[in-house]
Design a protein around this motif. Structure first.
Motif, PDB file in Angstrom:
ATOM      1  N   ASN A 400       0.747  -1.097   0.013  1.00 48.36           N
ATOM      2  CA  ASN A 400       0.017   0.109   0.082  1.00 48.36           C
ATOM      3  C   ASN A 400       0.918   1.383   0.028  1.00 48.36           C
ATOM      4  O   ASN A 400       1.382   1.444   1.093  1.00 48.36           O
ATOM      5  CB  ASN A 400      -0.833   0.190   1.179  1.00 48.36           C
ATOM      6  N   PRO A 401       1.030   2.064  -1.101  1.00 48.90           N
ATOM      7  CA  PRO A 401       1.710   3.057  -1.097  1.00 48.90           C
ATOM      8  C   PRO A 401       1.453   4.158   0.238  1.00 48.90           C
ATOM      9  O   PRO A 401       2.302   4.996   0.221  1.00 48.90           O
ATOM     10  CB  PRO A 401       1.400   3.572  -2.450  1.00 48.90           C
ATOM     11  N   VAL A 402       0.559   4.275   0.322  1.00 49.53           N
ATOM     12  CA  VAL A 402      -0.154   5.141   1.306  1.00 49.53           C
ATOM     13  C   VAL A 402       0.732   5.087   2.663  1.00 49.53           C
ATOM     14  O   VAL A 402       1.112   5.954   3.192  1.00 49.53           O
ATOM     15  CB  VAL A 402      -1.468   5.425   1.439  1.00 49.53           C
ATOM     16  N   THR A 403       0.920   3.707   2.872  1.00 47.60           N
ATOM     17  CA  THR A 403       1.403   3.359   4.500  1.00 47.60           C
ATOM     18  C   THR A 403       2.732   3.079   4.304  1.00 47.60           C
ATOM     19  O   THR A 403       3.405   2.630   5.457  1.00 47.60           O
ATOM     20  CB  THR A 403       0.588   2.251   5.065  1.00 47.60           C
ATOM     21  N   ALA A 404       3.291   2.770   3.144  1.00 49.21           N
ATOM     22  CA  ALA A 404       4.689   2.421   2.693  1.00 49.21           C
ATOM     23  C   ALA A 404       5.606   3.602   3.000  1.00 49.21           C
ATOM     24  O   ALA A 404       6.167   3.732   2.154  1.00 49.21           O
ATOM     25  CB  ALA A 404       4.904   1.562   1.465  1.00 49.21           C
ATOM     26  N   VAL A 405       5.704   4.238   4.074  1.00 48.84           N
ATOM     27  CA  VAL A 405       6.358   5.210   4.289  1.00 48.84           C
ATOM     28  C   VAL A 405       7.146   5.069   5.545  1.00 48.84           C
ATOM     29  O   VAL A 405       6.774   4.288   6.721  1.00 48.84           O
ATOM     30  CB  VAL A 405       5.586   6.528   4.345  1.00 48.84           C
ATOM     31  N   GLY A 406       8.075   6.002   5.986  1.00 48.44           N
ATOM     32  CA  GLY A 406       8.790   5.931   7.426  1.00 48.44           C
ATOM     33  C   GLY A 406       9.278   4.544   7.439  1.00 48.44           C
ATOM     34  O   GLY A 406      10.117   4.050   6.698  1.00 48.44           O
ATOM     35  N   ASP A 407       9.188   3.975   8.787  1.00 48.64           N
ATOM     36  CA  ASP A 407       9.463   2.861   9.268  1.00 48.64           C
ATOM     37  C   ASP A 407       9.010   1.770   8.328  1.00 48.64           C
ATOM     38  O   ASP A 407       9.704   0.712   8.544  1.00 48.64           O
ATOM     39  CB  ASP A 407       9.331   2.610  10.704  1.00 48.64           C
ATOM     40  N   ASN A 408       7.878   1.933   7.818  1.00 51.43           N
ATOM     41  CA  ASN A 408       7.350   0.991   7.062  1.00 51.43           C
ATOM     42  C   ASN A 408       7.562   0.925   5.711  1.00 51.43           C
ATOM     43  O   ASN A 408       6.923   0.166   4.869  1.00 51.43           O
ATOM     44  CB  ASN A 408       5.717   1.073   7.299  1.00 51.43           C
ATOM     45  N   ALA A 409       8.595   1.786   5.340  1.00 57.53           N
ATOM     46  CA  ALA A 409       8.990   1.510   3.936  1.00 57.53           C
ATOM     47  C   ALA A 409       9.748   0.589   3.468  1.00 57.53           C
ATOM     48  O   ALA A 409      10.197   0.596   2.112  1.00 57.53           O
ATOM     49  CB  ALA A 409       9.684   3.148   3.626  1.00 57.53           C
ATOM     50  N   THR A 410      10.418  -0.211   4.257  1.00 59.73           N
ATOM     51  CA  THR A 410      11.408  -1.215   3.982  1.00 59.73           C
ATOM     52  C   THR A 410      10.700  -2.452   3.990  1.00 59.73           C
ATOM     53  O   THR A 410       9.651  -2.611   4.236  1.00 59.73           O
ATOM     54  CB  THR A 410      12.668  -1.122   5.048  1.00 59.73           C
ATOM     55  N   ALA A 411      11.687  -3.409   3.431  1.00 58.84           N
ATOM     56  CA  ALA A 411      10.982  -4.917   3.314  1.00 58.84           C
ATOM     57  C   ALA A 411      10.309  -5.241   4.876  1.00 58.84           C
ATOM     58  O   ALA A 411      11.209  -5.081   5.721  1.00 58.84           O
ATOM     59  CB  ALA A 411      11.960  -5.648   2.701  1.00 58.84           C
ATOM     60  N   HIS A 412       9.556  -6.083   4.565  1.00 59.38           N
ATOM     61  CA  HIS A 412       9.164  -6.718   5.931  1.00 59.38           C
ATOM     62  C   HIS A 412       9.652  -8.031   6.085  1.00 59.38           C
ATOM     63  O   HIS A 412       9.933  -8.853   5.731  1.00 59.38           O
ATOM     64  CB  HIS A 412       7.476  -7.073   5.892  1.00 59.38           C
ATOM     65  N   ILE A 413      10.571  -7.827   7.454  1.00 62.39           N
ATOM     66  CA  ILE A 413      11.343  -8.659   8.135  1.00 62.39           C
ATOM     67  C   ILE A 413      10.741  -9.233   9.259  1.00 62.39           C
ATOM     68  O   ILE A 413      10.705  -8.342  10.191  1.00 62.39           O
ATOM     69  CB  ILE A 413      12.909  -8.214   8.308  1.00 62.39           C
ATOM     70  N   ALA A 414      10.474 -10.521   9.329  1.00 66.38           N
ATOM     71  CA  ALA A 414       9.751 -11.077  10.796  1.00 66.38           C
ATOM     72  C   ALA A 414      10.857 -11.624  11.520  1.00 66.38           C
ATOM     73  O   ALA A 414      11.900 -11.977  10.987  1.00 66.38           O
ATOM     74  CB  ALA A 414       8.759 -11.778  10.301  1.00 66.38           C
ATOM     75  N   LEU A 415      10.468 -11.872  12.693  1.00 62.29           N
ATOM     76  CA  LEU A 415      11.266 -12.693  13.722  1.00 62.29           C
ATOM     77  C   LEU A 415      10.859 -14.104  13.289  1.00 62.29           C
ATOM     78  O   LEU A 415       9.670 -14.392  12.658  1.00 62.29           O
ATOM     79  CB  LEU A 415      10.761 -12.522  15.108  1.00 62.29           C
TER      80      LEU A 415
END
Lengths: 670, 225
Positions: A400-415
Motif C-alpha cells: 500500500n503506497p499510502v502506508t509504505a512510508v517511514g519505518d514501514n517503507a522497508t521490506a517486511h522482516i519478521a522474527l
C-alpha cells in the motif's frame, strides 16, 4: 466333595498368592533405599561427565529463537534439580568439596561443603547448584555463535550458544552438541478474503485486482472461481515447492531470483491446469485467433477445448504459435480471461499469472531458521546464488503506497517462528481494511520451525478479523515433516538443534549441564525429580519431544544413513556423543588420543555404563559393533575389535556412543 | 466362603464392571447434540484400517490407517480454521487420558489437517506405532506405552493442541497395536479386540452367571439324590 476341596484349595492358593503379591508390591514400591549419598567425584579437578567443582555458578546461553523456550524449560529443570543439591557453606572455616577454595564470612553459600549430603541430596542432577539463564538480547543462532566467539559484543557473558544451524566460522573451536531434530516448513495461509466483511478490498492495490475480490489463492482459488469453492487451481499443499534444479527450482525462483525467472505471481504456483486460466487474451473475430503478450504455456496444444465469455461453445484450439492461438470458431472481438483444458499440468512455478502478487515475508538474518531456508532455496547454485548470504533478497514491501512510508517503507522482516507477525504487518499496511489484510496474509509465504508449528497453535496461525488461521505446510521436494523424515534427513530442511560451546572457554558448570542434556540415562542415571516424582530424564524427553515437538537425540543416537538433507546443511544425529581424535593402527585393538593424555573416566570399561552396556566406538577404520573393553581413565583404550586402518597425522575422529559430548573443560573453576 | 459365593461375587463384579464399561462407552459415544460429538468425546471407528487387513487383530506398528472424523461440534466453525493434530496417547484399559504427558508428540502427522466448517475431515495414511518406538521414532523407555494388551491400550488424540486438553479435541476409539521390530506394518489389523469389549464383557458376565447357576443346580440335585 472332592471338587469342593479342590476349589477351596485353589481359592486358598489364590489368596496366598495375592497376599504375597501385595506384600511384594508394598515392599517394592514403598521401601526405597534411603542411604545418604557420598560426595560425587570432582572438586578442585572436576571430572566428566558432571564436572562438579563445588562452586555455585550461573551459566548463560544465547542465540536461537527456535530453541529458546525449550532451553528455558531444560534450564529450569536443571536449576530446579539444584534444590536438592549439595549443602553450601554456612560459616567460615568449613571444609569444602573444592579443596582449592576457602570458606570465609564473605563467601557464605558460594561453595559446596565436603561430606555434608543429606538423605534427599541428589548427586547426579546439578549437585553443585548451577543456575541456568537464557539470553534474548541478540536473537538468532548466528547471533548466539557470534556472541559466544566474541565476534559480536554481548552485554552479558555467554557460556554456550543455542543454535538451530551447525557451528559456523565465527571462531574455530566451536563444538556442537545436537540434542534434538527439527525441520523448517514454509507456510501458506488459508484465509478467504471474500468471506471477511464485504469481501471486497477497499484499498489499492488490492482493490484493483479482480475488482477487489480475491479468494484463498494458496488453496487453489483462481479469478472466476466461486468464492467458497471448488477451486480450479492447484493448492500449494498439493503442488509443493522444490529446490531440485538449482536456479531453475521453484524455491530459488521464489526466494532468490531477481531476474526474469523470479516467481512473482501466485498463478505461477497454482494456475497449472488442466483447467488453465489465461488472462488478457485479445480475441479477433476476423482472424479467429487469440493473442497474448508473451507466449502461451507449453501445455496448450491443438485440440484443447477453450472457453470464455466471447468464445462460442465447443470451440477448440487449432493452432498454437508463440503468443497466438487459432480457434475453431471465430470469437467476438474482446479482451478476455479464458480457460483452456490442457492434457497435462504445468510444473509449479511455470503456471500462468493471475495478476495477484506472491509475497515473501523476510526473516531475521541472525536466525538459524532463516539460514536453513536460505541454504535450501540456494542449494545447487552455490556462492553465486542470490541467497548465499540470506533468504531475504525478495522480501516483500508494504504493497500500500499510502502506508509504505517511514519505518514501514522497508521490506517486511519478521522474527522467525511466529506466524502472527503476518497479520501484524498486514494491519499496519492496511489499517481498517480487513479484506486487504486478508489478501496480504493469503498471498504470503513464511517459514517456521516444524516443532514450533506443531506445539504452539498461536505461533502457527495468522489472525485476521479476530479469527486465527493456521498456516498450511507446503510439501518440500514432495516430502512432509514427520519424526522419521526428520530423523533420517529425508525432509529437505531437516536440521539438528544444537547447544554449541568453545573448547577454549567451556566452564565446568556449563559442561556438566550440556552433558546432562545429552545423556539419556546411559552413562549415568538421573535421579527422581523430587518436585514431580518423575525421573529427570523422562522429563527431558517429554519436554523436548512432546511439549516442544522436537525428536530428542542423545549420546546413543546413531548417525542416519544420510547425514545431510537436500538443503545441503549437515544435520547429524550423533553429535551429543563424545567425539575424539585418536590414533589407530591396522590390526591393533588399542587406541590412544592424538592430542596425548588420558581418556576421560566416563569412557568406561566394558559393562560399565549405567545401563550395564558398553561404550560403542564408531569411525573410519573401526569395525561395526566395536566397543570399549578396558583402559578407562588411562592413555590407552582397548577395544573389542582391531582397527582395519592406520590413522594418519592428526588421527581419526571416532564417536563414543554412550558418553556425553563434553569430555574436558577449559575452565574448571570460575 | 464357598465356591458358589466366590463365583457369585466374581460374576456380579464382572457384570457390574461390564455394565459400567458399556455405559461409559455409550456415554462417550453418544452425540452431545445434533451437531455430532462434542469436545472430549470418543469417536467410534475414527481410527480405520485400510484394506487389506485382518479383522479382530491389533494394528501392526508402521501400519497406515485413516483417521475419519465425522461432523462434530468440537471442530465446527469457527474452530475449523485451527489445524488439527493427531497423536497417539496411552489409554490403559481404554481409559481416556487426562494428562498430556500420556501423549507422544513424536507421532504427530505430517500434513496439515484443517476441518470443514461442520468439523469433519479425513486424514489418510496416518502411521501408527507401537510405543515406545526405537525404529522410526528413536525412542527409549519412559514415555507413553502403546501395545497389544488392555493395560497398554492406545488412543488417538485429535485436536487443536495435544499439550492442552482444554482446547477442542476428540478421541478415537481405543485400540491395540503389535510391535514388530521393523515398523513395516506387514501384518495389518483393525486394532481390535478393544471395540467389541462392550459386547464381550456383558457376554462374559452372562456366561459366569450361567455357570454359577449351573453349579448351584447340580449341587441341589446332588443333595436331593
Amino acid at each position: 466333595m472332592q471338587n469342593h476341596k479342590l476349589r477351596t484349595g485353589v481359592l486358598r492358593a489364590a489368596a496366598v498368592g495375592a497376599a504375597a503379591l501385595s506384600t511384594a508390591l508394598i515392599v517394592g514400591g514403598g521401601v526405597a533405599s534411603a542411604s545418604i549419598p557420598p560426595d560425587p567425584q570432582g572438586g578442585a579437578t572436576p571430572v566428566a561427565p558432571h564436572f562438579y567443582n563445588g562452586n555455585v555458578e550461573g551459566i548463560r546461553d544465547a542465540g536461537s529463537d527456535t530453541t529458546f523456550f525449550m532451553m528455558q524449560r531444560l534450564g529450569d529443570l536443571y536449576t530446579g534439580a539444584g534444590l536438592y543439591g549439595c549443602t553450601t557453606n554456612t560459616t567460615a572455616g568449613q571444609t569444602l568439596f573444592n579443596s582449592g577454595e576457602t570458606s570465609t564470612a564473605s563467601n557464605i553459600n558460594f561453595f559446596c561443603q565436603s561430606g555434608q549430603n543429606v538423605s534427599t541430596t541428589d548427586v547426579n542432577d546439578n549437585w553443585d547448584r548451577t543456575e541456568v539463564t537464557q539470553g534474548v538480547d541478540l536473537v538468532g543462532s548466528g547471533g548466539g555463535q557470534n556472541q559466544l566467539c566474541q565476534a559480536t559484543p554481548t552485554p552479558l557473558p555467554v557460556d554456550f550458544s543455542r543454535s538451530s544451524k551447525p557451528a559456523g566460522s565465527a571462531c574455530s573451536d566451536m563444538v556442537q552438541t545436537g540434542y534434538a531434530k527439527d525441520g523448517v516448513d514454509t507456510l501458506t495461509y488459508p484465509v478467504n478474503p471474500t468471506a471477511i466483511g464485504t469481501g471486497v478490498a477497499a484499498t489499492a492495490p488490492y482493490s484493483t485486482m479482480n475488482g477487489g475480490v480475491v479468494g484463498p489463492v494458496g488453496n487453489g482459488w483462481l479469478p472466476g472461481d466461486p468464492n467458497g469453492g471448488p477451486y480450479t487451481g492447484t493448492a500449494l499443499t498439493t503442488g509443493g515447492i522444490t529446490n531440485v534444479g538449482g536456479a531453475a527450482s521453484s524455491a530459488y525462483e521464489l526466494w532468490c531470483a531477481t531476474d526474469t525467472t523470479r516467481i512473482t505471481d501466485c498463478g505461477q504456483l497454482t494456475n497449472l491446469g488442466p483447467n488453465l486460466e489465461i488472462q488478457g487474451v485479445v480475441l479477433s473475430n476476423s482472424a479467429s485467433t487469440g493473442t497474448i503478450t508473451g507466449t502461451f504455456p507449453s501445455t496448450v496444444a491443438i485440440g484443447d477445448a477453450i472457453t470464455g465469455p466471447d468464445i462460442p461453445a465447443s470451440t477448440t484450439i487449432t493452432g498454437v504459435s508463440g503468443g497466438t492461438i487459432n480457434l475453431s470458431n471465430p470469437p467476438t472481438n474482446a479482451t478476455d480471461t479464458v480457460r483452456i483444458t490442457t492434457a497435462s499440468a504445468l510444473a509449479v512455478g511455470a503456471g500462468a499469472p493471475i495478476g495477484i502478487p506472491v509475497r515473501i515475508l523476510g526473516v531475521n538474518t541472525n536466525s538459524g531458521t532463516e539460514a536453513t531456508w536460505a541454504s535450501y532455496a540456494n542449494s545447487g547454485v552455490g556462492s553465486t546464488g542470490n541467497c548465499s548470504a540470506n533468504m531475504d533478497k525478495n522480501a516483500a514491501l508494504d504493497p500500500n503506497p499510502v502506508t509504505a512510508v517511514g519505518d514501514n517503507a522497508t521490506a517486511h522482516i519478521a522474527l522467525e517462528n511466529n506466524s502472527d507477525q503476518v497479520d501484524q504487518f498486514a494491519v499496519t499496511d492496511f489499517p481498517g481494511d480487513a479484506v486487504s489484510q486478508a489478501i496480504e496474509a493469503s498471498t504470503t509465504l513464511y517459514i517456521e520451525s516444524d516443532g514450533v508449528y506443531n506445539t504452539n497453535p498461536y505461533a502457527a496461525a495468522t489472525t485476521i478479523a479476530g479469527v486465527g488461521y493456521s498456516g498450511l505446510k507446503v510439501p518440500l521436494n514432495g516430502k512432509l515433516p514427520t519424526t522419521p523424515t526428520k530423523l533420517q534427513n529425508t525432509y529437505p530442511t531437516a536440521r539438528t538443534l544444537f547447544n554449541i560451546y568453545r573448547t577454549s572457554t567451556i566452564r565446568a558448570s556449563a559442561g556438566g549441564f550440556l552433558n546432562w542434556i545429552c545423556d539419556g540415562n546411559t552413562n549415568f542415571n538421573k535421579g527422581l525429580d523430587n518436585t514431580t516424582g518423575i525421573n529427570f530424564d523422562t522429563e527431558l524427553t517429554n519436554a523436548i519431544g512432546s511439549v516442544f515437538g522436537f525428536p530428542r537425540l542423545t549420546d546413543t543416537t546413531v548417525a542416519p544413513a544420510n547425514g545431510t538433507p537436500a538443503d545441503g546443511l549437515a544435520a547429524p544425529n550423533n553429535s551429543c556423543a563424545a567425539s575424539l581424535a585418536v590414533n589407530t593402527t591396522s590390526g591393533s585393538n588399542t587406541i590412544t588420543l592424538t592430542a596425548g593424555g588420558n581418556f576421560p573416566p566416563d569412557i568406561v570399561n566394558a559393562g560399565g555404563l549405567a545401563t550395564g552396556g558398553s561404550v560403542t566406538v564408531t569411525g573410519t577404520g573401526i569395525p561395526a559393533g566395536t566397543s570399549v573393553s578396558s583402559g578407562t581413565g588411562t592413555s590407552t583404550l582397548t577395544l573389542s575389535a582391531s582397527a582395519t586402518a592406520t590413522s594418519g597425522v592428526g588421527g581419526v575422529t571416532v564417536v563414543f556412543g554412550g558418553v556425553p559430548s563434553v569430555t574436558t573443560v577449559a575452565s574448571p573453576q570460575t | 466362603m464357598s465356591v458358589r459365593h466366590v463365583a457369585r461375587r466374581v460374576a456380579a463384579s464382572v457384570a457390574a464392571t461390564a455394565a459400567a464399561g458399556t455405559f461409559a462407552a455409550l456415554a462417550f459415544t453418544s452425540p452431545a447434540s445434533a451437531a455430532g460429538p462434542a469436545s472430549g468425546s470418543i469417536v467410534p471407528n475414527a481410527a480405520q484400517p485400510v484394506a487389506p487387513f485382518a479383522a479382530n487383530t491389533p494394528f501392526d506398528s508402521g501400519q497406515n490407517i485413516n483417521v475419519v472424523i465425522p461432523v462434530n461440534s468440537a471442530f465446527a466453525s469457527p474452530d475449523n480454521s485451527t489445524a488439527k493434530k493427531v497423536v497417539e496417547c496411552a489409554a490403559p484399559n481404554g481409559v481416556v487420558p487426562t494428562l498430556s504427558s500420556a501423549c507422544d508428540g513424536l507421532t504427530i502427522q505430517g500434513p496439515t489437517v484443517v476441518a470443514a466448517a461442520d468439523g469433519h475431515f479425513t486424514l489418510t495414511s496416518y502411521t501408527v506405532y507401537a510405543l515406545p518406538d526405537s525404529v522410526s521414532l528413536g525412542e527409549g523407555a519412559g514415555g507413553p506405552v502403546c501395545g497389544n494388551t488392555l493395560a497398554t491400550e492406545c488412543i488417538l488424540y485429535v485436536g487443536d493442541d495435544y499439550n492442552d486438553f482444554t482446547k477442542p479435541h476428540l478421541w478415537s476409539q481405543p485400540f491395540l497395536i503389535n510391535a514388530n521390530g521393523n515398523d513395516l506394518g506387514a501384518n495389518p489389523g483393525d486394532g481390535t479386540p478393544e471395540v467389541p469389549m462392550a459386547i464381550i464383557l456383558p457376554a462374559s458376565a452372562m456366561g459366569l452367571l450361567g455357570a454359577a447357576v449351573l453349579i448351584r443346580r447340580r449341587r441341589k440335585t446332588a443333595r436331593a439324590a
